[in-house]
Design a protein around this motif. Structure first.
Motif, PDB file in Angstrom:
ATOM      1  N   ALA A   9       0.623  -1.515   0.107  1.00 37.89           N
ATOM      2  CA  ALA A   9      -0.321  -0.228   0.157  1.00 37.89           C
ATOM      3  C   ALA A   9       0.852   1.406  -0.015  1.00 37.89           C
ATOM      4  N   LYS A  10       0.357   2.136  -0.721  1.00 39.50           N
ATOM      5  CA  LYS A  10       0.862   3.221  -0.624  1.00 39.50           C
ATOM      6  C   LYS A  10      -0.586   4.943  -0.420  1.00 39.50           C
ATOM      7  N   ALA A  11       0.086   5.681   0.231  1.00 39.91           N
ATOM      8  CA  ALA A  11      -0.157   6.769  -0.274  1.00 39.91           C
ATOM      9  C   ALA A  11      -0.365   8.145   0.283  1.00 39.91           C
ATOM     10  N   ALA A  12      -1.656   8.983  -0.569  1.00 33.45           N
ATOM     11  CA  ALA A  12      -0.601  10.504  -0.903  1.00 33.45           C
ATOM     12  C   ALA A  12      -2.035  11.310   0.153  1.00 33.45           C
ATOM     13  N   SER A  13      -2.200  12.686   0.016  1.00 31.95           N
ATOM     14  CA  SER A  13      -3.055  13.540  -0.040  1.00 31.95           C
ATOM     15  C   SER A  13      -3.251  14.259  -1.240  1.00 31.95           C
ATOM     16  N   VAL A  14      -4.958  14.028  -1.315  1.00 35.49           N
ATOM     17  CA  VAL A  14      -5.216  14.223  -2.229  1.00 35.49           C
ATOM     18  C   VAL A  14      -6.547  15.418  -2.275  1.00 35.49           C
ATOM     19  N   PRO A  15      -7.129  16.598  -2.835  1.00 36.44           N
ATOM     20  CA  PRO A  15      -8.043  17.487  -3.108  1.00 36.44           C
ATOM     21  C   PRO A  15      -9.197  16.646  -4.121  1.00 36.44           C
ATOM     22  N   ALA A  16     -10.166  17.050  -3.877  1.00 40.11           N
ATOM     23  CA  ALA A  16     -11.469  16.674  -4.147  1.00 40.11           C
ATOM     24  C   ALA A  16     -11.585  16.699  -5.606  1.00 40.11           C
ATOM     25  N   GLY A  17     -12.042  15.391  -6.275  1.00 39.68           N
ATOM     26  CA  GLY A  17     -12.212  15.696  -8.596  1.00 39.68           C
ATOM     27  C   GLY A  17     -12.397  14.398  -8.458  1.00 39.68           C
ATOM     28  N   SER A  18     -12.227  14.128  -9.904  1.00 36.38           N
ATOM     29  CA  SER A  18     -11.843  13.019 -10.912  1.00 36.38           C
ATOM     30  C   SER A  18     -10.280  12.728 -10.984  1.00 36.38           C
ATOM     31  N   LYS A  78      -3.699 -12.074 -12.073  1.00 37.23           N
ATOM     32  CA  LYS A  78      -4.524 -10.751 -11.933  1.00 37.23           C
ATOM     33  C   LYS A  78      -4.512  -9.839 -10.830  1.00 37.23           C
ATOM     34  N   GLU A  79      -4.548  -8.706 -10.741  1.00 36.62           N
ATOM     35  CA  GLU A  79      -4.444  -8.045  -9.430  1.00 36.62           C
ATOM     36  C   GLU A  79      -4.963  -7.185  -8.962  1.00 36.62           C
ATOM     37  N   PHE A  80      -5.495  -7.157  -8.017  1.00 41.16           N
ATOM     38  CA  PHE A  80      -6.840  -6.076  -7.024  1.00 41.16           C
ATOM     39  C   PHE A  80      -5.652  -5.051  -6.612  1.00 41.16           C
ATOM     40  N   PHE A  81      -6.987  -3.307  -6.796  1.00 40.13           N
ATOM     41  CA  PHE A  81      -6.102  -2.893  -6.312  1.00 40.13           C
ATOM     42  C   PHE A  81      -7.185  -1.797  -5.821  1.00 40.13           C
ATOM     43  N   GLU A  82      -7.366  -1.587  -4.345  1.00 38.91           N
ATOM     44  CA  GLU A  82      -8.420  -1.515  -3.553  1.00 38.91           C
ATOM     45  C   GLU A  82      -8.001   0.073  -2.901  1.00 38.91           C
ATOM     46  N   VAL A  83      -8.713   1.075  -2.961  1.00 41.60           N
ATOM     47  CA  VAL A  83      -8.961   2.645  -2.830  1.00 41.60           C
ATOM     48  C   VAL A  83      -9.226   2.933  -1.347  1.00 41.60           C
ATOM     49  N   THR A  84      -8.759   3.771  -1.147  1.00 39.70           N
ATOM     50  CA  THR A  84      -9.818   4.154   0.362  1.00 39.70           C
ATOM     51  C   THR A  84      -9.422   5.208   0.824  1.00 39.70           C
ATOM     52  N   ALA A  96     -10.707  -1.515  -8.612  1.00 40.31           N
ATOM     53  CA  ALA A  96      -9.988  -2.065  -9.916  1.00 40.31           C
ATOM     54  C   ALA A  96      -9.362  -3.291  -9.596  1.00 40.31           C
ATOM     55  N   GLY A  97      -9.242  -3.820 -10.364  1.00 37.29           N
ATOM     56  CA  GLY A  97      -8.695  -4.950 -11.245  1.00 37.29           C
ATOM     57  C   GLY A  97      -7.351  -5.032 -12.735  1.00 37.29           C
ATOM     58  N   ALA A  98      -6.442  -5.645 -12.522  1.00 36.64           N
ATOM     59  CA  ALA A  98      -5.799  -5.752 -13.935  1.00 36.64           C
ATOM     60  C   ALA A  98      -5.211  -6.888 -14.220  1.00 36.64           C
ATOM     61  N   ALA A  99      -5.507  -7.752 -15.112  1.00 31.33           N
ATOM     62  CA  ALA A  99      -5.196  -8.842 -16.038  1.00 31.33           C
ATOM     63  C   ALA A  99      -3.574  -8.998 -16.073  1.00 31.33           C
ATOM     64  N   CYS A 100      -2.600  -9.825 -15.550  1.00 30.49           N
ATOM     65  CA  CYS A 100      -1.165  -9.672 -15.489  1.00 30.49           C
ATOM     66  C   CYS A 100      -0.883  -9.811 -16.845  1.00 30.49           C
ATOM     67  N   ASN A 101      -1.019  -9.485 -17.384  1.00 33.13           N
ATOM     68  CA  ASN A 101      -0.807  -9.851 -19.039  1.00 33.13           C
ATOM     69  C   ASN A 101       0.215  -8.591 -19.881  1.00 33.13           C
ATOM     70  N   SER A 102       0.723  -7.627 -18.931  1.00 35.33           N
ATOM     71  CA  SER A 102       1.462  -6.582 -19.657  1.00 35.33           C
ATOM     72  C   SER A 102       0.851  -5.549 -20.479  1.00 35.33           C
ATOM     73  N   SER A 142      -2.800  -6.265  -4.169  1.00 35.82           N
ATOM     74  CA  SER A 142      -2.474  -7.631  -4.019  1.00 35.82           C
ATOM     75  C   SER A 142      -3.303  -8.294  -5.047  1.00 35.82           C
ATOM     76  N   SER A 143      -2.837  -9.803  -4.375  1.00 37.48           N
ATOM     77  CA  SER A 143      -2.996 -10.884  -5.663  1.00 37.48           C
ATOM     78  C   SER A 143      -2.774 -12.027  -4.151  1.00 37.48           C
ATOM     79  N   VAL A 144      -3.811 -13.300  -5.344  1.00 42.35           N
ATOM     80  CA  VAL A 144      -3.328 -14.131  -4.741  1.00 42.35           C
ATOM     81  C   VAL A 144      -3.247 -14.989  -6.161  1.00 42.35           C
ATOM     82  N   ASP A 145      -2.205 -14.295  -7.203  1.00 39.62           N
ATOM     83  CA  ASP A 145      -1.834 -15.152  -8.101  1.00 39.62           C
ATOM     84  C   ASP A 145      -0.308 -14.366  -8.203  1.00 39.62           C
ATOM     85  N   ALA A 146       0.733 -14.161  -6.862  1.00 36.07           N
ATOM     86  CA  ALA A 146       1.408 -14.254  -6.665  1.00 36.07           C
ATOM     87  C   ALA A 146       2.647 -14.789  -6.995  1.00 36.07           C
TER      88      ALA A 146
END
Length: 171
Positions: free
Chosen positions: A73-82, A94-100, A109-115, A135-139
């Protein structure tokens, strides 16, 4: 005594050239995958430079290896926006990204690990600390992502020379 008709010299030459070309294609195909090696020995910065070059306006980015099922995980302060989250990974699965935002689930979100590159639109309703957990269960796998304000495009991928070792071929 009967004997098989002999092929003309030209036909023999063409047959040998075709066999040599087929052999060269196999060798070059193997050379394109072989230098990729394993995720454990991969150079993350070199891989990221071609897989997901930095775009303008990046507010949060990370790249690394997931060698087990533990999230990174990595965090940063961000302003409101899109925002646009651009992700890529290699190694299969596949890799999964949780955003809090300030500890509250915002999206995933997720990404298939195929470049390939995947993108997700994220709306941040209020300014705060945004954390992206990969994170991923396919490490094992190698990953990179960057969060940019909507409207910024990810930098294009540079062309890869044959056998460059970027992109992994798993058997």
């Amino acid at each position: 005594m009967l004997s098989a008709p002999t092929l003309p010299l030209r036909a023999i030459t063409i047959r040998r050239l075709l066999a040599a070309a087929a052999g060269a294609a196999v060798v070059l195909g193997a050379a394109a995958c072989a230098p990729g090696g394993s995720v454990e020995s991969a150079d993350v910065n070199a891989w990221k430079a071609t897989a997901l070059p930095s775009a303008g306006g990046v507010v949060l980015a990370d790249a690394g290896k997931i060698l087990n099922r533990d999230p990174v995980a990595k965090a940063a302060s961000v302003p409101a926006g899109s925002y646009t989250l651009t992700m890529t990974c290699d190694g299969g699965g596949k890799e999964f990204f949780e955003v809090t935002l300030d500890g509250n689930h915002l999206t995933e979100a997720g990404a298939a690990c195929n470049s390939s590159r995947e993108t997700a639109r994220i709306t941040v309703p209020t300014a705060g600390t945004l954390k992206i957990s990969a994170s991923s269960v396919d490490a094992p796998l190698i990953f990179a992502y960057q969060l940019t304000p909507a409207g910024y495009a990810a930098a294009p991928r540079p062309p890869l020379p044959l056998g460059s070792g970027h992109g992994f071929c798993w058997g």
